[in-house]
Enzyme design. Structure first.
Site, mmCIF file in Angstrom:
data_model
loop_
_atom_site.group_PDB
_atom_site.id
_atom_site.type_symbol
_atom_site.label_atom_id
_atom_site.label_comp_id
_atom_site.label_asym_id
_atom_site.label_seq_id
_atom_site.Cartn_x
_atom_site.Cartn_y
_atom_site.Cartn_z
ATOM 1 N N ASP A 1 0.825 -1.205 0.000
ATOM 2 C CA ASP A 1 0.000 0.000 0.000
ATOM 3 C C ASP A 1 0.866 1.264 0.000
ATOM 4 O OD1 ASP A 1 -2.317 1.467 0.072
ATOM 5 O OD2 ASP A 1 -2.601 1.296 2.233
ATOM 6 N N ASN B 1 -10.431 -2.722 -7.157
ATOM 7 C CA ASN B 1 -9.696 -1.773 -7.994
ATOM 8 C C ASN B 1 -10.335 -1.575 -9.365
ATOM 9 O OD1 ASN B 1 -6.351 -2.630 -6.758
ATOM 10 N ND2 ASN B 1 -7.783 -1.047 -6.098
#
Length: 252
Positions: free
Chosen positions: A27, A75
């Site tokens: 991340d 996503n």
């Protein structure tokens, strides 16, 4: 030309208890890009370089399995331009980095819903998996178009179909049966999960598999994540007392 890395790094720290399987939520690529005032895709390119280094470092440390959360099912909901840039970067890496993996003993496996990926990328994945299939130094599992809830639903459907066709009785369904119908059927559960960027959530990643996994949260943004950061997580893991729900004798 790819470069074969040494088996053991110089001045390697001594670890008394290594995790067999490490999973990482990578991340912070976007925040790294904002911080450095570059495009988002530049952040992801730097993240891809960090990934390359960590794969080799994990292999040198003797980690058997490394699972990386590369592209989540959620996503797909992001802007089309963002998704297209990521797919382009994925194409590039599959075409240009796989020989490096093959030369360094890395076996690549990809988990997730391939039906949503472009056909040419699916073909590149299959070629890459085939090219590295016989490597045994480390197994690299890339989670692409992956969602933990989707994986559990998919496993449930597979089991339901086996019951429907008479190949399985409902009373015979166990946790082992369920696990064998997951994407990770032949892969041991992670011992250690690392999340970068300081966020403290699981983000729909390996929901079944991390039931007894040790978590280490680090503030480093993924493009800045280094082998030293990886070693820091390993050192933290050494201090954990893994009891899997049991109580050690001294605390009864």
């Amino acid at each position: 030309m790819s470069k074969t890395l040494p088996v053991v790094p110089q001045e390697a720290p001594t670890f008394t208890r290594l995790p067999r399987h490490v999973a990482i939520i990578m991340d912070g690529n976007g925040r790294w890009a904002d911080k450095n005032r570059v495009s988002t895709i530049s952040g992801h390119r730097m993240g891809a370089e960090a990934t390359r280094k960590i794969v080799h470092h994990a292999a040198m440390r003797g980690i058997s399995y490394l699972t990386l959360y590369a592209f989540s099912a959620e996503n797909w909901l992001r802007p089309k331009g963002w998704v297209d840039d990521l797919m382009g970067l994925l194409r590039y890496n599959l075409k240009n980095q796989v020989q490096d993996l093959a030369d360094n003993g890395v076996c690549l496996k990809v988990i997730g819903d391939r039906t949503k990926l472009p056909e040419d990328i699916v073909s590149l994945i299959e070629e890459s998996e085939s090219k590295t299939a016989h490597n045994t130094r480390i197994t690299l599992i890339m989670a692409l178009s992956y969602g933990g809830r989707d994986e559990i639903v998919n496993a449930t459907k597979k089991i339901a179909e086996q019951v429907k066709t008479g190949h399985l009785n409902t009373e015979d369904i166990t946790t082992d049966i369920f696990q064998h119908n997951l994407y990770t059927a032949d892969i041991p559960d992670p011992d250690l999960l690392i999340r970068t960027s300081g966020e403290e959530r699981i983000s729909n990643f390996l929901l079944w598999q991390v039931a007894y996994t040790e978590f280490v949260i680090l503030p480093t943004l993924w493009p800045d994540f280094s082998p030293d950061d990886f070693d820091q997580a390993l050192e933290t893991y050494q201090q954990r007392d893994r009891r899997y729900g049991a109580v050690i004798a001294s605390r009864k």
